[in-house]
Design a protein around this motif. Sequence first.
Motif, PDB file in Angstrom:
ATOM      1  N   VAL A 120       0.735  -0.817  -0.178  1.00 22.50           N
ATOM      2  CA  VAL A 120      -0.310   0.100   0.060  1.00 22.50           C
ATOM      3  C   VAL A 120       0.402   1.094   0.165  1.00 22.50           C
ATOM      4  CG1 VAL A 120      -1.875  -0.881   1.103  1.00 22.50           C
ATOM      5  CG2 VAL A 120      -0.088  -0.597   2.632  1.00 22.50           C
ATOM      6  N   TYR A 121       2.155   1.002   0.540  1.00 21.97           N
ATOM      7  CA  TYR A 121       3.004   2.692   0.959  1.00 21.97           C
ATOM      8  C   TYR A 121       3.546   2.184  -0.900  1.00 21.97           C
ATOM      9  CZ  TYR A 121       5.494  -1.409   2.461  1.00 21.97           C
ATOM     10  OH  TYR A 121       5.904  -2.301   2.647  1.00 21.97           O
ATOM     11  N   CYS A 122       3.851   1.177  -0.636  1.00 20.84           N
ATOM     12  CA  CYS A 122       4.954   1.513  -2.442  1.00 20.84           C
ATOM     13  C   CYS A 122       3.978   1.694  -4.091  1.00 20.84           C
ATOM     14  CB  CYS A 122       5.615  -0.041  -2.829  1.00 20.84           C
ATOM     15  SG  CYS A 122       6.504  -0.355  -3.762  1.00 20.84           S
ATOM     16  N   MET A 123       2.712   1.362  -4.426  1.00 19.86           N
ATOM     17  CA  MET A 123       2.528   1.243  -5.173  1.00 19.86           C
ATOM     18  C   MET A 123       0.540   1.415  -5.331  1.00 19.86           C
ATOM     19  SD  MET A 123       3.492  -2.058  -7.668  1.00 19.86           S
ATOM     20  CE  MET A 123       5.290  -2.778  -8.256  1.00 19.86           C
ATOM     21  N   GLY A 126      14.010  -4.141  -7.307  1.00 17.41           N
ATOM     22  CA  GLY A 126      13.098  -3.862  -8.166  1.00 17.41           C
ATOM     23  C   GLY A 126      11.687  -2.640  -7.273  1.00 17.41           C
ATOM     24  N   GLY A 127      11.012  -2.849  -7.602  1.00 13.36           N
ATOM     25  CA  GLY A 127       9.699  -3.935  -8.411  1.00 13.36           C
ATOM     26  C   GLY A 127      10.521  -5.252  -8.280  1.00 13.36           C
ATOM     27  N   GLU A 128       9.688  -6.617  -8.493  1.00 12.16           N
ATOM     28  CA  GLU A 128      10.001  -7.832  -7.709  1.00 12.16           C
ATOM     29  C   GLU A 128      11.677  -8.200  -8.280  1.00 12.16           C
ATOM     30  OE1 GLU A 128      10.857  -9.082  -4.705  1.00 12.16           O
ATOM     31  OE2 GLU A 128      12.191 -10.642  -5.832  1.00 12.16           O
ATOM     32  N   ALA A 166      11.476  -3.860   7.092  1.00 13.15           N
ATOM     33  CA  ALA A 166       9.845  -3.494   7.710  1.00 13.15           C
ATOM     34  C   ALA A 166      10.286  -1.672   7.976  1.00 13.15           C
ATOM     35  CB  ALA A 166       9.271  -3.920   8.807  1.00 13.15           C
ATOM     36  N   VAL A 167       8.981  -1.195   6.998  1.00  8.27           N
ATOM     37  CA  VAL A 167       8.976  -0.668   7.111  1.00  8.27           C
ATOM     38  C   VAL A 167       7.675   0.079   8.550  1.00  8.27           C
ATOM     39  CG1 VAL A 167       7.654   1.855   5.790  1.00  8.27           C
ATOM     40  CG2 VAL A 167       8.916   0.036   3.863  1.00  8.27           C
ATOM     41  N   ALA A 168       7.778   0.838   8.433  1.00 13.72           N
ATOM     42  CA  ALA A 168       7.462   2.020  10.102  1.00 13.72           C
ATOM     43  C   ALA A 168       5.948   2.318   9.737  1.00 13.72           C
ATOM     44  CB  ALA A 168       8.130   2.435  10.894  1.00 13.72           C
ATOM     45  N   GLU A 228      11.650   4.191   7.898  1.00 16.23           N
ATOM     46  CA  GLU A 228       9.868   5.179   7.529  1.00 16.23           C
ATOM     47  C   GLU A 228       9.750   5.132   6.277  1.00 16.23           C
ATOM     48  OE1 GLU A 228      12.188   8.776   9.007  1.00 16.23           O
ATOM     49  OE2 GLU A 228      11.347   8.271  10.742  1.00 16.23           O
ATOM     50  N   VAL A 229       8.369   5.471   6.714  1.00 18.36           N
ATOM     51  CA  VAL A 229       7.516   5.835   4.793  1.00 18.36           C
ATOM     52  C   VAL A 229       8.386   7.497   4.403  1.00 18.36           C
ATOM     53  CG1 VAL A 229       5.136   6.257   4.054  1.00 18.36           C
ATOM     54  CG2 VAL A 229       5.890   5.087   5.659  1.00 18.36           C
ATOM     55  N   MET A 230       8.807   6.564   2.617  1.00 14.33           N
ATOM     56  CA  MET A 230       9.344   7.692   2.233  1.00 14.33           C
ATOM     57  C   MET A 230       8.191   8.105   1.176  1.00 14.33           C
ATOM     58  SD  MET A 230      13.596   6.660   1.771  1.00 14.33           S
ATOM     59  CE  MET A 230      13.492   5.339   2.227  1.00 14.33           C
ATOM     60  N   GLN A 281      -2.983   9.075   1.737  1.00 17.31           N
ATOM     61  CA  GLN A 281      -2.393  10.322   1.784  1.00 17.31           C
ATOM     62  C   GLN A 281      -1.278   9.771   2.940  1.00 17.31           C
ATOM     63  OE1 GLN A 281      -2.234  13.182   2.148  1.00 17.31           O
ATOM     64  NE2 GLN A 281      -4.250  13.889   0.765  1.00 17.31           N
ATOM     65  N   ARG A 282       0.074   9.745   2.345  1.00 21.47           N
ATOM     66  CA  ARG A 282       1.445   9.535   3.289  1.00 21.47           C
ATOM     67  C   ARG A 282       1.450  10.434   4.646  1.00 21.47           C
ATOM     68  NH1 ARG A 282       4.075   6.526   0.038  1.00 21.47           N
ATOM     69  NH2 ARG A 282       4.387   6.807  -2.206  1.00 21.47           N
ATOM     70  N   ILE A 283       0.555  11.098   5.069  1.00 23.58           N
ATOM     71  CA  ILE A 283       0.163  11.984   6.362  1.00 23.58           C
ATOM     72  C   ILE A 283      -0.499   9.872   7.363  1.00 23.58           C
ATOM     73  CG2 ILE A 283      -1.822  13.093   6.120  1.00 23.58           C
ATOM     74  CD1 ILE A 283       1.719  14.291   8.129  1.00 23.58           C
ATOM     75  N   MET A 287       9.007   4.214  -6.032  1.00 22.59           N
ATOM     76  CA  MET A 287       9.918   3.618  -4.931  1.00 22.59           C
ATOM     77  C   MET A 287      10.459   2.211  -6.066  1.00 22.59           C
ATOM     78  SD  MET A 287      12.259   3.248  -2.899  1.00 22.59           S
ATOM     79  CE  MET A 287      11.854   3.351  -0.870  1.00 22.59           C
ATOM     80  N   SER A 288       9.208   1.640  -6.546  1.00 26.96           N
ATOM     81  CA  SER A 288       9.404  -0.038  -7.024  1.00 26.96           C
ATOM     82  C   SER A 288       9.902   0.505  -8.532  1.00 26.96           C
ATOM     83  CB  SER A 288       8.131  -0.307  -7.860  1.00 26.96           C
ATOM     84  OG  SER A 288       7.459   0.563  -8.407  1.00 26.96           O
ATOM     85  N   ALA A 289      10.246   1.833  -9.436  1.00 30.97           N
ATOM     86  CA  ALA A 289      10.745   2.638 -10.913  1.00 30.97           C
ATOM     87  C   ALA A 289      12.809   2.500  -9.771  1.00 30.97           C
ATOM     88  CB  ALA A 289       9.983   3.591 -11.198  1.00 30.97           C
TER      89      ALA A 289
HETATM   90  N1  SAM Z   1      10.442  -6.190  -4.253  1.00 30.13           N
HETATM   91  C1  SAM Z   1      11.511  -6.193  -3.540  1.00 30.13           C
HETATM   92  C2  SAM Z   1      11.012  -5.864  -1.940  1.00 30.13           C
HETATM   93  O1  SAM Z   1       9.699  -5.827  -1.986  1.00 30.13           O
HETATM   94  O2  SAM Z   1      12.187  -5.985  -1.213  1.00 30.13           O
HETATM   95  C3  SAM Z   1      12.643  -5.163  -3.666  1.00 30.13           C
HETATM   96  C4  SAM Z   1      11.946  -3.083  -4.204  1.00 30.13           C
HETATM   97  S1  SAM Z   1      10.944  -2.639  -2.788  1.00 30.13           S
HETATM   98  C5  SAM Z   1      10.293  -1.385  -3.756  1.00 30.13           C
HETATM   99  C6  SAM Z   1      12.843  -2.320  -1.852  1.00 30.13           C
HETATM  100  C7  SAM Z   1      12.386  -1.064  -0.401  1.00 30.13           C
HETATM  101  O3  SAM Z   1      11.325  -0.706  -0.465  1.00 30.13           O
HETATM  102  C8  SAM Z   1      11.181  -2.805   0.492  1.00 30.13           C
HETATM  103  O4  SAM Z   1      11.584  -3.146   1.859  1.00 30.13           O
HETATM  104  C9  SAM Z   1       9.761  -2.169   0.556  1.00 30.13           C
HETATM  105  O5  SAM Z   1       9.301  -2.156   1.848  1.00 30.13           O
HETATM  106  C10 SAM Z   1      10.186  -0.456   0.997  1.00 30.13           C
HETATM  107  N2  SAM Z   1       9.445   0.948  -0.182  1.00 30.13           N
HETATM  108  C11 SAM Z   1       8.768   0.848  -0.766  1.00 30.13           C
HETATM  109  N3  SAM Z   1       7.901   2.087  -1.352  1.00 30.13           N
HETATM  110  C12 SAM Z   1       8.448   2.640   0.195  1.00 30.13           C
HETATM  111  C13 SAM Z   1       8.316   3.651   0.651  1.00 30.13           C
HETATM  112  N4  SAM Z   1       7.363   4.529   0.017  1.00 30.13           N
HETATM  113  N5  SAM Z   1       8.749   4.351   1.673  1.00 30.13           N
HETATM  114  C14 SAM Z   1       9.134   3.545   2.059  1.00 30.13           C
HETATM  115  N6  SAM Z   1       9.794   2.642   1.907  1.00 30.13           N
HETATM  116  C15 SAM Z   1       9.255   1.601   1.078  1.00 30.13           C
END
Ligand code: SAM
Length: 343
Positions: free
Chosen positions: A39-42, A79-81, A173-175, A202-204, A212-214, A338-340
């Motif tokens: 949810v915080y990534c994509m 990645g991505g994965e 682990a993302v907090a 920390e969530v970026m 909402q990031r907040i 982040m995935s890109a």
């Molecule tokens: N799919 C792989 C994985 O799950 O580790 C590699 C890519 S993933 C984008 C890499 C790391 O970025 C993961 O630990 C993920 O939790 C973290 N991540 C993704 N979006 C984030 C965000 N907005 N803020 C903080 N960490 C983030």
Amino acid sequence: MDAKVEKSVGGEAPLIDPFARRVSYLRVSVTDRCDFRCVYCMAEDMTFLPKADVLSLEELDRLCSAFVRLGVRKLRLTGGEPLVRRNIMSLIRGFGRHLDSGALDELTVTTNGSQLPRLAGDLYDAGVRRINVSLDTLDADKFLAITRWGKLEKVMAGLAAAREAGLAVKINAVALKDINIEEFDRIIAWCGEEGFDLTIIEVMPMGDVGEQRIDQYYPLSMVRARLQESWTLDDSDLNTGGPARYVTVRETGRKIGFITPMTHNFCESCNRVRLTCTGTLFMCLGQEDAADLRTPLRASADDAHLDAAIREAITRKPKGHDFIIDRRRDGATVSRHMSATGG
Ligand code: SAM
């Protein structure tokens, strides 16, 4: 000065940025696709890059190998994965030659763990010794809620396969506010039992994820204060040149890294750059400036253009970033996901 710092194994001048930081670490997002939708990534309905824009495995090998020739000593695939990209093991096996020659110190992977039951042994055979596995909760229902598509049992099987293969594991682990903050005591105890180090992130504010990031943001200073009620955290002087500050948990003997881009500035020791699967180089995770390396890569079979483009990009590495999460913004300081860029 260390001989390795003066020159790369290939005899080339190393990559030094305008702030005298040596670029020795390349993180490569080998695909923007993923089998999870955290949810915080994509966003759930992500639009992925057109396949034609994505570098072939051969192009990725050539591009990463140019960085190795110019003195990069550590390569991380993300990645991505990364492990869902078709034939990814052929790329990883190919990089083994740089480990064998001594040009590369380390080849690592950041993964969600879903493909490890299938690939952990192959990774070890290719020369990978350590992996980061992202896991924000040990609760199967929460895991599904966070990843939208992931199955906790598959990741657990992947972790068992990694251990069986001999890979050292660090958990990322993302907090996440109101989701997993209360669970960190359990996660730390579990990491202690399993022999895993842990990085808490920390969530970026990267990319629009439709929330909402907040609402997701929880400062690690507060996570740490809570943990100190249950655990003895001894400051560690371990510095990987990266964003994490480390402590050792006295009760378990395992390390915890805190990645705190919002509350700390960790840029002064930054040794890394990030390459996307389309050949775009980001000199800083938190800035928009980038260099197109695909054009020089495809323009000529000779690496001279490519090397010049890499060196020019490094002259633009900024001093630092300035992520901000506040209510006045729409939540994304940096528009790409982040995935890109590769986490
Ligand atoms: N799919 C792989 C994985 O799950 O580790 C590699 C890519 S993933 C984008 C890499 C790391 O970025 C993961 O630990 C993920 O939790 C973290 N991540 C993704 N979006 C984030 C965000 N907005 N803020 C903080 N960490 C983030």
